[in-house]
Design a protein around this motif. Structure first.
Motif, short mmCIF file in Angstrom:
data_model
loop_
_atom_site.label_atom_id
_atom_site.label_comp_id
_atom_site.label_asym_id
_atom_site.label_seq_id
_atom_site.Cartn_x
_atom_site.Cartn_y
_atom_site.Cartn_z
N LEU A 1 -11.35 5.47 -9.98
CA LEU A 1 -10.09 6.35 -9.65
C LEU A 1 -9.19 5.46 -9.00
CD1 LEU A 1 -12.25 9.46 -8.26
CD2 LEU A 1 -11.27 8.90 -10.48
N GLY A 2 -7.96 5.97 -8.88
CA GLY A 2 -6.65 5.32 -8.42
C GLY A 2 -5.87 5.21 -9.80
N PRO A 3 -4.52 4.41 -9.53
CA PRO A 3 -3.81 4.31 -10.62
C PRO A 3 -4.03 3.22 -11.71
CG PRO A 3 -2.68 3.42 -8.64
CD PRO A 3 -4.17 4.08 -8.25
N HIS A 4 -5.11 2.23 -11.32
CA HIS A 4 -5.46 1.11 -12.16
C HIS A 4 -4.43 0.23 -12.44
CE1 HIS A 4 -9.49 2.35 -13.65
NE2 HIS A 4 -9.12 3.44 -12.95
N GLN B 1 -13.31 11.37 -26.88
CA GLN B 1 -12.77 10.55 -27.73
C GLN B 1 -12.39 9.44 -26.64
OE1 GLN B 1 -10.05 13.22 -29.76
NE2 GLN B 1 -10.83 12.13 -31.35
N PRO B 2 -13.04 8.73 -26.24
CA PRO B 2 -12.66 7.52 -25.13
C PRO B 2 -12.07 6.47 -25.53
CG PRO B 2 -15.17 7.36 -25.49
CD PRO B 2 -14.55 8.32 -26.41
N ASP B 3 -11.24 5.57 -24.65
CA ASP B 3 -10.59 4.43 -24.79
C ASP B 3 -11.47 3.43 -23.99
OD1 ASP B 3 -9.10 2.41 -25.27
OD2 ASP B 3 -7.12 3.36 -24.50
N PRO B 4 -12.01 2.32 -24.58
CA PRO B 4 -12.87 1.29 -23.65
C PRO B 4 -11.69 0.58 -22.99
CG PRO B 4 -12.74 0.92 -25.94
CD PRO B 4 -12.00 2.25 -26.17
N ASP B 5 -10.40 0.48 -23.32
CA ASP B 5 -9.42 -0.11 -22.64
C ASP B 5 -8.93 0.21 -21.36
OD1 ASP B 5 -9.72 -2.17 -24.71
OD2 ASP B 5 -8.00 -1.56 -26.07
N THR B 6 -8.34 -0.56 -20.40
CA THR B 6 -8.03 0.02 -19.03
C THR B 6 -8.96 0.44 -18.42
OG1 THR B 6 -5.87 0.53 -20.49
CG2 THR B 6 -5.57 0.83 -18.16
N THR B 7 -10.14 -0.12 -18.46
CA THR B 7 -11.38 0.23 -17.57
C THR B 7 -11.71 -0.59 -16.66
OG1 THR B 7 -12.57 -0.57 -19.63
CG2 THR B 7 -12.38 1.56 -19.54
N ILE B 8 -10.84 -1.84 -16.16
CA ILE B 8 -11.05 -2.61 -15.08
C ILE B 8 -11.01 -1.84 -14.07
CG2 ILE B 8 -10.36 -4.54 -13.69
CD1 ILE B 8 -9.37 -5.75 -16.37
N ILE B 9 -12.17 -1.86 -12.93
CA ILE B 9 -12.11 -0.97 -12.01
C ILE B 9 -10.97 -1.31 -10.92
CG2 ILE B 9 -14.55 -0.34 -11.92
CD1 ILE B 9 -14.89 -2.59 -9.90
N SER B 10 -10.60 -0.27 -10.01
CA SER B 10 -9.50 -0.47 -9.42
C SER B 10 -8.99 -1.64 -8.56
CB SER B 10 -9.38 0.76 -8.18
OG SER B 10 -10.60 0.45 -7.33
N LEU B 11 -9.85 -2.34 -7.75
CA LEU B 11 -9.54 -3.46 -7.07
C LEU B 11 -9.16 -4.77 -8.14
CD1 LEU B 11 -11.95 -3.16 -3.98
CD2 LEU B 11 -9.80 -2.25 -4.54
N GLY B 12 -9.86 -4.66 -9.19
CA GLY B 12 -9.83 -5.77 -10.17
C GLY B 12 -8.52 -5.74 -10.93
N ASN B 13 -7.72 -4.75 -10.47
CA ASN B 13 -6.24 -4.91 -11.33
C ASN B 13 -4.99 -5.36 -10.25
OD1 ASN B 13 -6.48 -3.00 -13.71
ND2 ASN B 13 -7.47 -1.70 -12.18
N THR C 1 -4.27 -3.68 -17.38
CA THR C 1 -3.93 -2.95 -16.27
C THR C 1 -2.88 -1.73 -16.82
OG1 THR C 1 -1.83 -3.82 -15.49
CG2 THR C 1 -3.79 -4.60 -14.57
N ARG C 2 -2.79 -0.59 -16.29
CA ARG C 2 -1.98 0.67 -16.68
C ARG C 2 -0.54 0.29 -17.03
NH1 ARG C 2 0.57 5.24 -14.58
NH2 ARG C 2 0.32 4.51 -12.57
N THR C 3 -0.15 -0.99 -16.07
CA THR C 3 1.20 -1.29 -16.37
C THR C 3 1.70 -2.39 -17.34
OG1 THR C 3 1.07 -2.61 -14.28
CG2 THR C 3 1.95 -0.37 -14.09
N GLY C 4 0.42 -2.93 -17.96
CA GLY C 4 0.31 -4.03 -19.22
C GLY C 4 0.23 -5.27 -18.43
N ARG C 5 -0.09 -5.46 -17.24
CA ARG C 5 -0.43 -6.85 -16.78
C ARG C 5 -1.72 -7.63 -17.33
NH1 ARG C 5 2.44 -8.89 -12.37
NH2 ARG C 5 3.92 -7.45 -11.49
#
Length: 565
Positions: free
Chosen positions: A258-261, A426-438, A464-468
């Protein structure tokens, strides 16, 4: 804070609120019957009677005021990273001499022989056990108990060591992490610590309070820890390293789905600030959510106006949290259709709103919080907390308003916080790094199988959600030999052992840079760059990418690139 007030830190009758106060202590005076504990210039914990926390707390104080909960990530690596090859050169026989390893986890089995020096004394400098309440607050935090190396050595000489140092690791995750990094070599069991001459500083984290597990709909039996306790653990580790004037490699194998990723969450920001300090390295696990089907990524087309998200809920699911994060500047709203076909009409976005939704044909209750401008990110958050969710297919119609691209993400909790029978269709496997890893600055580590050089399929994927670009590096994480709580050894798999391996390599670099005085101003950023330069890349792929990051960790290449440079 008095000793009596300090009891609130442990008491389940008091709630912990995490307040971003920016040094303005006056704003902390508005809380009733409160005890204030300052973490640093930016954050404070406010302890209030638990009945003051209601369903409206997020609406009134913001999403970040409720401490996030992080769980443990996990369920022959030396040659894979070319550590053995490097040690064949006498000048680079780096075994961690003079370097500290920082562990914040489930504790450590300090009686295990792999954590003893040749003279039978302990390699552990200190243990701060947040779970043991005494009147001795050497860590200046008003909770937990600190046990020194002298006390640990005395315990090891006693027939009943736990009568002197009662700190234990009931779960084994912290012992596993510490052993992979700095355990003594045991060739007959094919076990080799990455830096066996390093010393350890350990924090055993205090379990999350029951009210907070209930708030976030996390099972009572789940192993998880509060953000404020992790913040204090980081402060403790840093202060010990500064006091001893020694470099430290910190391993963080915790997180949440959870969180903004992205890099903007409060704890991510703290991790990045500390990782920028000279003489420190922080490595964080990417998590094991890559193929768990607990992430959805959606785009709303202007000619359609909405996107339908389908989620199946398994039998006997007691509750969970579902988050929707909408990319700015778009505005998003939802309606909900239950498995029986009952519809919750479209909930339009407002600045801050809290709704309690009950159903006629199901026992389900959903508490919905709208945060039109979430305080950490500025993006929109729709937080849904389910209680007694009806099994079957749930449909969320997500509507978007705005002229730009309308993109949003939805996440379910990580493994152990929810059953495997609840997931997106219909999941997306990308952007699945857990919160602190972002977090931007720390080294985010994914796992691969060193036998066939294949990626670990469960590993969290970037970006990450912001594309980093994340993750940063891949380390061995499949069937890694690890210490067990019976003083034997077992095989473990996941990004936790991979991160421990990378943290050990970071300690090797710190020994070369600081202890041997080759680069005395090094920090995590420098270490990450060295790892990226030395990374081994498989043919046919472009780097960085969402699975491998910048490639496979190779410590020999790190130093060979310096020689060639």
């Amino acid at each position: 804070m008095t000793l009596e007030e300090g009891k609130r830190i442990f008491s389940n009758e008091y709630a912990d609120l995490l307040i971003h106060y920016y040094g303005n202590t006056a704003m902390l005076e508005n809380f009733k019957d409160a005890t204030i504990q300052i973490i640093d210039y930016f954050f404070a914990v406010v302890y209030v009677p638990v009945e003051q926390v209601t369903n409206k707390t997020i609406m009134e104080l913001g999403y970040s005021s409720m401490p996030s909960l992080s769980g443990i990530v996990s369920s022959s690596s030396m040659d894979a990273s070319n550590i053995t090859k490097l040690r064949n050169f006498p000048a680079f026989n780096l075994r961690g001499e003079g370097v500290l390893i920082g562990i914040l986890d489930t504790g450590i089995d300090y009686t295990n022989p792999i954590f003893r020096k040749a003279d039978n004394t302990s390699k552990i400098i200190s243990i701060w056990d947040q779970t043991i309440y005494t009147d001795d607050f050497k860590s200046n935090t008003y909770y937990g108990t600190e046990y020194t190396q002298e006390q640990i050595n005395a315990a090891l000489q006693n027939e009943n060591p736990f009568s002197i140092v009662p700190s234990t690791d009931e779960i084994g995750h912290g012992t596993m992490i510490a052993g992979i990094i700095a355990g003594n070599d045991v060739p007959e069991s094919n076990f080799y610590g990455v830096v066996p001459d390093a010393e350890l500083v350990v924090v055993k984290l205090k379990p999350a309070k029951p009210y907070l597990k209930e708030f976030w709909r996390i099972p009572e039996t789940a192993v998880c820890y509060q953000a404020n306790d992790i913040m204090f653990a980081l402060e403790y580790l840093e202060q010990v390293a500064i006091r001893l004037n020694r470099p430290m490699s910190i391993c963080v194998a915790l997180g949440s789905s959870l969180g903004p990723h992205d890099e903007r969450a409060d704890l991510n920001d703290i991790l990045s600030k500390r990782a920028e300090n000279m003489n420190f390295s922080i490595a964080i696990a990417a998590g094991n959510e890559g193929n768990a089907k607990r992430h959805y990524s959606g785009n709303i087309l202007s000619n359609v106006g909405f996107d339908s998200v389908e989620m199946t809920v398994g039998e006997n699911e007691s509750g969970f949290t579902l988050e929707l994060w909408g990319d700015s500047p778009g505005l998003f709203s939802i309606d909900i259709i239950s498995p029986s076909g009952e519809t919750v009409p479209r909930i339009f976005p407002t600045l801050r709103e809290n709704k309690v939704i009950n159903f006629l044909f199901e026992e389900t209750e959903i508490i919905v919080d709208y945060q039109l401008v979430e305080s950490q990110t500025g993006d929109e958050l729709i937080l849904m907390r389910f209680k007694k969710p009806a099994p079957g297919i749930w449909i969320f119609n997500v509507y978007g308003m705005g002229t730009s691209k309308l993109h949003f993400n939805m996440w379910l909790p990580m493994e152990s916080f929810i059953t495997n029978n609840t997931y997106f269709l219909q999941p997306d496997p990308d952007t699945t790094i857990i919160s602190l890893g972002n977090s931007t600055v720390p080294i985010t580590v994914t796992a691969y199988n060193s036998v066939d050089e294949s990626i670990y399929q469960k590993a969290g994927r970037g970006y990450t959600r912001t594309g980093r670009f994340k993750p940063d590096i891949a380390a061995p994480g499949v069937s890694v030999i690890s210490p067990a709580l019976n003083h034997g050894f077992t095989e473990v798999t996941g990004t936790s052992p991979a991160t421990a391996h990378a943290a050990g390599v970071a300690a090797m670099i710190l020994e070369w840079a600081i202890v041997e005085r080759n680069l005395t101003t090094i920090n995590t950023i420098d270490i990450k760059i060295l790892m990226i330069r030395g990374a081994r890349r498989l043919p046919g792929s472009s780097y960085p990418n969402k699975q491998w990051g910048y490639g496979i960790l190779d410590v020999y290449n790190i130093f060979d690139s310096l020689r060639r440079g």
